[in-house]
Write a protein that holds these residues in place. Structure first.
Motif, PDB file in Angstrom:
ATOM      1  N   LEU A   1     -59.031  -5.266 -32.507  1.00 23.35           N
ATOM      2  CA  LEU A   1     -57.989  -5.257 -31.414  1.00 23.35           C
ATOM      3  C   LEU A   1     -57.157  -6.474 -31.537  1.00 23.35           C
ATOM      4  CD1 LEU A   1     -59.636  -2.991 -29.346  1.00 23.35           C
ATOM      5  CD2 LEU A   1     -57.098  -2.405 -30.027  1.00 23.35           C
ATOM      6  N   LYS A   2     -57.744  -7.160 -32.612  1.00 20.35           N
ATOM      7  CA  LYS A   2     -57.097  -9.081 -31.299  1.00 20.35           C
ATOM      8  C   LYS A   2     -56.580  -9.085 -33.004  1.00 20.35           C
ATOM      9  CE  LYS A   2     -61.929  -9.717 -30.248  1.00 20.35           C
ATOM     10  NZ  LYS A   2     -63.210 -10.783 -30.317  1.00 20.35           N
ATOM     11  N   GLU A   3     -56.170  -7.808 -33.964  1.00 20.58           N
ATOM     12  CA  GLU A   3     -55.765  -8.296 -35.289  1.00 20.58           C
ATOM     13  C   GLU A   3     -54.211  -8.528 -34.338  1.00 20.58           C
ATOM     14  OE1 GLU A   3     -55.892  -6.743 -38.516  1.00 20.58           O
ATOM     15  OE2 GLU A   3     -57.979  -6.996 -38.886  1.00 20.58           O
ATOM     16  N   ARG A   4     -53.223  -9.755 -35.532  1.00 20.39           N
ATOM     17  CA  ARG A   4     -51.896  -9.808 -34.336  1.00 20.39           C
ATOM     18  C   ARG A   4     -51.607  -9.063 -34.845  1.00 20.39           C
ATOM     19  NH1 ARG A   4     -49.554 -15.794 -35.489  1.00 20.39           N
ATOM     20  NH2 ARG A   4     -51.651 -16.581 -34.021  1.00 20.39           N
ATOM     21  N   TRP A   5     -51.126  -7.897 -36.405  1.00 16.51           N
ATOM     22  CA  TRP A   5     -50.345  -6.732 -36.109  1.00 16.51           C
ATOM     23  C   TRP A   5     -50.707  -5.897 -34.910  1.00 16.51           C
ATOM     24  CZ3 TRP A   5     -50.930  -1.770 -37.441  1.00 16.51           C
ATOM     25  CH2 TRP A   5     -52.296  -1.367 -38.199  1.00 16.51           C
ATOM     26  N   ILE A   6     -51.859  -5.706 -34.781  1.00 17.46           N
ATOM     27  CA  ILE A   6     -51.949  -4.686 -33.985  1.00 17.46           C
ATOM     28  C   ILE A   6     -51.344  -5.098 -32.096  1.00 17.46           C
ATOM     29  CG2 ILE A   6     -54.211  -3.214 -32.682  1.00 17.46           C
ATOM     30  CD1 ILE A   6     -53.599  -2.604 -35.008  1.00 17.46           C
ATOM     31  N   VAL A   7     -51.695  -6.886 -32.001  1.00 17.48           N
ATOM     32  CA  VAL A   7     -51.583  -7.178 -30.499  1.00 17.48           C
ATOM     33  C   VAL A   7     -49.520  -6.558 -30.552  1.00 17.48           C
ATOM     34  CG1 VAL A   7     -50.884  -9.174 -29.822  1.00 17.48           C
ATOM     35  CG2 VAL A   7     -53.264  -8.549 -30.550  1.00 17.48           C
ATOM     36  N   ARG A   8     -49.348  -7.280 -31.532  1.00 16.92           N
ATOM     37  CA  ARG A   8     -47.601  -6.842 -31.666  1.00 16.92           C
ATOM     38  C   ARG A   8     -47.485  -5.580 -31.641  1.00 16.92           C
ATOM     39  NH1 ARG A   8     -45.909 -10.973 -36.892  1.00 16.92           N
ATOM     40  NH2 ARG A   8     -46.312 -12.805 -35.815  1.00 16.92           N
ATOM     41  N   LEU A   9     -48.006  -4.320 -32.042  1.00 12.88           N
ATOM     42  CA  LEU A   9     -47.624  -3.258 -32.042  1.00 12.88           C
ATOM     43  C   LEU A   9     -47.677  -2.075 -30.873  1.00 12.88           C
ATOM     44  CD1 LEU A   9     -46.520  -0.924 -33.471  1.00 12.88           C
ATOM     45  CD2 LEU A   9     -48.486  -0.684 -35.056  1.00 12.88           C
ATOM     46  N   LEU A  10     -49.213  -2.744 -30.240  1.00 14.56           N
ATOM     47  CA  LEU A  10     -49.061  -3.082 -29.060  1.00 14.56           C
ATOM     48  C   LEU A  10     -47.553  -3.046 -27.796  1.00 14.56           C
ATOM     49  CD1 LEU A  10     -50.867  -1.408 -26.285  1.00 14.56           C
ATOM     50  CD2 LEU A  10     -51.779  -3.527 -26.469  1.00 14.56           C
ATOM     51  N   LEU A  11     -47.369  -4.236 -27.964  1.00 19.85           N
ATOM     52  CA  LEU A  11     -46.663  -5.306 -28.082  1.00 19.85           C
ATOM     53  C   LEU A  11     -45.372  -4.125 -27.510  1.00 19.85           C
ATOM     54  CD1 LEU A  11     -46.799  -9.025 -28.424  1.00 19.85           C
ATOM     55  CD2 LEU A  11     -47.460  -7.462 -25.667  1.00 19.85           C
ATOM     56  N   LEU A  12     -45.410  -3.688 -28.192  1.00 20.92           N
ATOM     57  CA  LEU A  12     -43.896  -2.228 -28.894  1.00 20.92           C
ATOM     58  C   LEU A  12     -44.623  -1.378 -28.690  1.00 20.92           C
ATOM     59  CD1 LEU A  12     -41.307  -1.633 -30.431  1.00 20.92           C
ATOM     60  CD2 LEU A  12     -42.717  -0.758 -32.303  1.00 20.92           C
ATOM     61  N   GLY A  13     -45.430  -0.994 -27.657  1.00 17.98           N
ATOM     62  CA  GLY A  13     -45.535   0.385 -27.264  1.00 17.98           C
ATOM     63  C   GLY A  13     -45.206  -0.112 -25.424  1.00 17.98           C
ATOM     64  N   CYS A  14     -46.105  -0.827 -25.234  1.00 20.04           N
ATOM     65  CA  CYS A  14     -45.245  -1.341 -23.603  1.00 20.04           C
ATOM     66  C   CYS A  14     -43.783  -1.526 -23.995  1.00 20.04           C
ATOM     67  CB  CYS A  14     -46.701  -3.009 -23.175  1.00 20.04           C
ATOM     68  SG  CYS A  14     -48.220  -2.378 -23.783  1.00 20.04           S
ATOM     69  N   GLY A  15     -43.542  -1.944 -24.550  1.00 21.37           N
ATOM     70  CA  GLY A  15     -42.206  -2.465 -24.257  1.00 21.37           C
ATOM     71  C   GLY A  15     -41.433  -0.987 -24.049  1.00 21.37           C
ATOM     72  N   MET A  16     -41.737  -0.345 -25.203  1.00 23.62           N
ATOM     73  CA  MET A  16     -40.778   1.649 -24.330  1.00 23.62           C
ATOM     74  C   MET A  16     -41.282   1.831 -23.826  1.00 23.62           C
ATOM     75  SD  MET A  16     -39.698   1.351 -27.810  1.00 23.62           S
ATOM     76  CE  MET A  16     -39.108   3.211 -27.613  1.00 23.62           C
ATOM     77  N   GLY A  17     -42.750   1.672 -22.881  1.00 22.67           N
ATOM     78  CA  GLY A  17     -42.687   2.098 -21.465  1.00 22.67           C
ATOM     79  C   GLY A  17     -41.523   1.460 -20.806  1.00 22.67           C
ATOM     80  N   ILE A  18     -40.660  -0.448 -20.609  1.00 20.95           N
ATOM     81  CA  ILE A  18     -40.135  -0.523 -20.121  1.00 20.95           C
ATOM     82  C   ILE A  18     -38.661   0.316 -20.160  1.00 20.95           C
ATOM     83  CG2 ILE A  18     -38.771  -3.067 -20.209  1.00 20.95           C
ATOM     84  CD1 ILE A  18     -41.308  -4.935 -20.407  1.00 20.95           C
ATOM     85  N   VAL A  19     -38.387   0.335 -21.205  1.00 20.05           N
ATOM     86  CA  VAL A  19     -37.441   0.856 -22.448  1.00 20.05           C
ATOM     87  C   VAL A  19     -37.199   2.428 -21.482  1.00 20.05           C
ATOM     88  CG1 VAL A  19     -36.688   1.734 -24.539  1.00 20.05           C
ATOM     89  CG2 VAL A  19     -36.792   0.120 -23.881  1.00 20.05           C
ATOM     90  N   ALA A  20     -38.457   3.611 -21.400  1.00 19.99           N
ATOM     91  CA  ALA A  20     -38.050   4.283 -21.021  1.00 19.99           C
ATOM     92  C   ALA A  20     -37.981   4.606 -19.306  1.00 19.99           C
ATOM     93  CB  ALA A  20     -39.615   5.285 -20.921  1.00 19.99           C
ATOM     94  N   GLN A  21     -39.113   3.815 -18.256  1.00 22.67           N
ATOM     95  CA  GLN A  21     -38.846   3.321 -17.116  1.00 22.67           C
ATOM     96  C   GLN A  21     -37.788   2.370 -16.664  1.00 22.67           C
ATOM     97  OE1 GLN A  21     -40.555   5.547 -15.346  1.00 22.67           O
ATOM     98  NE2 GLN A  21     -41.876   6.499 -17.287  1.00 22.67           N
ATOM     99  N   PHE A  22     -37.468   1.564 -17.251  1.00 19.88           N
ATOM    100  CA  PHE A  22     -35.964   0.509 -16.685  1.00 19.88           C
ATOM    101  C   PHE A  22     -35.318   1.625 -16.803  1.00 19.88           C
ATOM    102  CE2 PHE A  22     -39.943  -1.304 -15.578  1.00 19.88           C
ATOM    103  CZ  PHE A  22     -39.378  -2.535 -14.774  1.00 19.88           C
ATOM    104  N   THR A  23     -34.393   2.364 -17.412  1.00 15.17           N
ATOM    105  CA  THR A  23     -33.762   3.318 -17.369  1.00 15.17           C
ATOM    106  C   THR A  23     -33.285   3.364 -16.127  1.00 15.17           C
ATOM    107  OG1 THR A  23     -35.152   5.081 -17.405  1.00 15.17           O
ATOM    108  CG2 THR A  23     -33.906   4.272 -19.496  1.00 15.17           C
ATOM    109  N   GLY A  24     -34.151   3.957 -14.422  1.00 19.11           N
ATOM    110  CA  GLY A  24     -34.050   4.291 -13.782  1.00 19.11           C
ATOM    111  C   GLY A  24     -33.913   5.760 -13.435  1.00 19.11           C
ATOM    112  N   VAL A  25     -34.921   6.362 -14.268  1.00 20.25           N
ATOM    113  CA  VAL A  25     -35.177   7.865 -13.839  1.00 20.25           C
ATOM    114  C   VAL A  25     -35.687   7.746 -12.973  1.00 20.25           C
ATOM    115  CG1 VAL A  25     -36.969   7.396 -15.556  1.00 20.25           C
ATOM    116  CG2 VAL A  25     -35.317   9.810 -15.490  1.00 20.25           C
ATOM    117  N   ASN A  26     -36.831   7.127 -12.882  1.00 22.71           N
ATOM    118  CA  ASN A  26     -37.238   7.338 -11.710  1.00 22.71           C
ATOM    119  C   ASN A  26     -37.091   7.860 -10.626  1.00 22.71           C
ATOM    120  OD1 ASN A  26     -39.605   9.524 -12.742  1.00 22.71           O
ATOM    121  ND2 ASN A  26     -40.295   8.004 -13.269  1.00 22.71           N
ATOM    122  N   ALA A  27     -35.877   6.474 -10.369  1.00 25.55           N
ATOM    123  CA  ALA A  27     -35.296   5.871  -9.035  1.00 25.55           C
ATOM    124  C   ALA A  27     -33.859   7.412  -8.748  1.00 25.55           C
ATOM    125  CB  ALA A  27     -34.275   4.747  -9.222  1.00 25.55           C
ATOM    126  N   PHE A  28     -33.589   8.241  -9.289  1.00 28.33           N
ATOM    127  CA  PHE A  28     -32.752   9.166  -9.561  1.00 28.33           C
ATOM    128  C   PHE A  28     -33.441  10.501  -9.261  1.00 28.33           C
ATOM    129  CE2 PHE A  28     -30.366   6.339 -12.427  1.00 28.33           C
ATOM    130  CZ  PHE A  28     -29.072   6.287 -11.674  1.00 28.33           C
TER     131      PHE A  28
END
Length: 483
Positions: A262-289
């Motif tokens: 979990l401390k390896e850099r590629w894993i951290v970057r991969l987790l950040l990608l996963g979190c970034g996809m959460g921003i992509v999905a939710q900040f579309t504003g879908v739940n606001a609609f």
């Protein structure tokens, strides 16, 4: 090949079914958690008006602040549930985790049904949210590990179908009970129905196999092979997948422990990608609609009843779009679908902002605004939501898949809560410019997907793990893979 009626050694039921029928049954059982998720997030909109009544009239005497407290308790519980369930599923297995979550689904639904006061209601909604979040991170992973590369996309996408079906069911139940029942305590009946998918999930976990990927990771190769023989028709396919899983397990054992990984850099970057996809999905504003469509439409002069009825339209469009997404995701890559969906989302948000700012209040403005919202939801639920959940099931390496999926999905739930919390004051502060702000955020999301997300279509989970290690390792400089 093993007799298909022989029961698997992991305790799965001895059902004499074809491979296709087994997949249908396994996915149906697993997605009972997704159905409960959709119902629980949707039903509160119909229950709240009755929960605000005085206690003498069968309500809980909620104020605007306590309404928000009751509503958000589920979301914050979901974030914690997704995170904790990731650890539990890696340690004890996906199936045991789902069975435990089913108990919490039933307990939480029962608790909200009989809650005598605000304090108990908030606690029970939090428990229910824990189960919702746990299911949202565990179900896609379980289905992805049961399915092979060819079946993974359409089967995991059924998770999203059950979520939107649960929301539509909640809207219909709310409308029907409001029309047919005159009891001011009907909100308790609305909430009680959430126990049904929880009970079905609990019973069903005794009749489905464990994840063969998890079995191999635990060194239980013979049991994994027996499960694979029940889930695959082609012996060559079984041999290939088992070889990949065993090689992956050997590399995992020879590599660093999970805590060090979990401390390896590629894993951290991969987790950040996963979190970034959460921003992509939710900040579309879908739940606001989804949450605030009636408020948006009322600003155009549409009546209250008509505005609320439009919410059912949201649910219907979401279900139809998810069916379309299941078909599309088998034929198109993850990246093209996301880029297409985000492009249309941006266009519809710009169009909605223009309609609300430039047109006078009229029926034409109401219909155009509703049209923008429905087109937005169609492409959101066809191209973005199902791809998000699919990516959460396949991006992360086996050794820490539960932990990373749980962490990324927990972050997505926090983004969900942020959008739901921020949208009303944002709309009050900047008016219809709020939709232009969402459009600008989604332009950034489009660039993020285009630059950062590798293509995973057609690859086994082991091949995806190799791809991600190469893509995000310290010395990786190649552009994202496309197909």
């Amino acid at each position: 090949m093993q007799n298909p009626t022989q029961p698997p050694s992991d305790g799965g039921g001895a059902l004499s079914l074809s491979v296709q029928q087994r997949f249908f049954f396994v996915v149906l059982v697993a997605t009972m958690g997704a159905l409960a998720l959709g119902y629980d997030t949707g039903i509160i909109s119909g229950a709240l008006p009755y929960m605000t009544l005085p206690t003498s009239q069968g309500g809980l005497n909620l104020t605007p602040f306590t309404e928000g407290l009751v509503t958000s308790a589920l979301t914050f519980g979901s974030a914690i549930g997704a995170f904790v369930s990731g650890y539990v599923s890696d340690r004890f297995g996906r199936r045991i985790t789902l069975r435990s979550l089913a108990v919490l689904f039933v307990a939480g639904a029962l608790g909200t049904t009989i809650a005598p006061n605000l304090e108990i209601m908030v606690v029970m909604r939090f428990i229910l949210g824990f189960a919702v979040g746990g299911g949202s991170s565990t179900v896609p992973v379980f289905i992805a590990e049961i399915a092979g590369p060819k079946r993974r996309a359409p089967l995991v996408s059924r998770n999203e179908l059950m979520i939107v079906s649960g929301q539509l069911l909640a809207y219909i139940v709310s409308a029907a009970m409001s029309l047919l029942l005159k009891d001011s305590g009907m909100w308790r009946y609305m909430l009680s129905l959430a126990m049904i998918p929880g009970v079905l999930l609990f019973i069903g976990t005794f009749f489905v196999p464990a994840s063969p990927h998890w079995m191999v990771a635990e060194g239980r190769f013979n049991e994994a092979l027996r499960i694979m023989r029940k889930l695959r028709e082609n012996p060559r396919e079984i041999k290939k997948e088992m070889a990949e899983m065993r090689q992956n397990a050997r590399e995992a054992r020879q590599g660093p422990p999970a805590r060090e990984l979990l401390k390896e850099r590629w894993i951290v970057r991969l987790l950040l990608l996963g979190c970034g996809m959460g921003i992509v999905a939710q900040f579309t504003g879908v739940n606001a609609f989804m949450y605030y469509t009636p408020i948006i439409l009322k600003s155009t002069g549409l009546g209250t009843s008509a505005s609320i009825a439009a919410t059912i339209g949201n649910g219907l469009v979401s279900v139809i779009a998810t069916f379309a997404g299941i078909k599309a995701i088998s034929h198109f890559g993850r990246r093209p679908m996301l880029l297409t969906g985000l492009s249309v989302v941006i266009a519809m948000q710009l169009a909605l902002g223009a309609v609300l700012m430039l047109m006078p209040q009229s029926l034409a403005q109401s219909l155009l605004a509703l049209g923008c919202i429905l087109v937005f939801l169609f492409f959101m639920q066809m191209c973005i939501s199902p791809v998000y959940w699919l990516l959460m099931s396949e991006l992360f390496p086996m050794k820490v898949r539960g932990v990373l999926t749980g962490s990324a999905v927990a972050f997505q739930w926090m983004c969900n809560a942020t959008v739901a919390l921020v949208f009303p004051p944002l709309l009050s502060l900047v008016g219809n410019n709020a939709f232009f702000i969402f459009a600008a955020v989604n332009v950034a999301s489009l660039a993020f997907v285009a630059v950062m997300l590798p293509e995973t279509r057609g690859k086994s989970l082991e091949e995806i793990e190799t791809l991600m290690r190469e893509r995000f390792a310290e010395n990786a400089t190649e552009a994202p893979t496309t197909t």
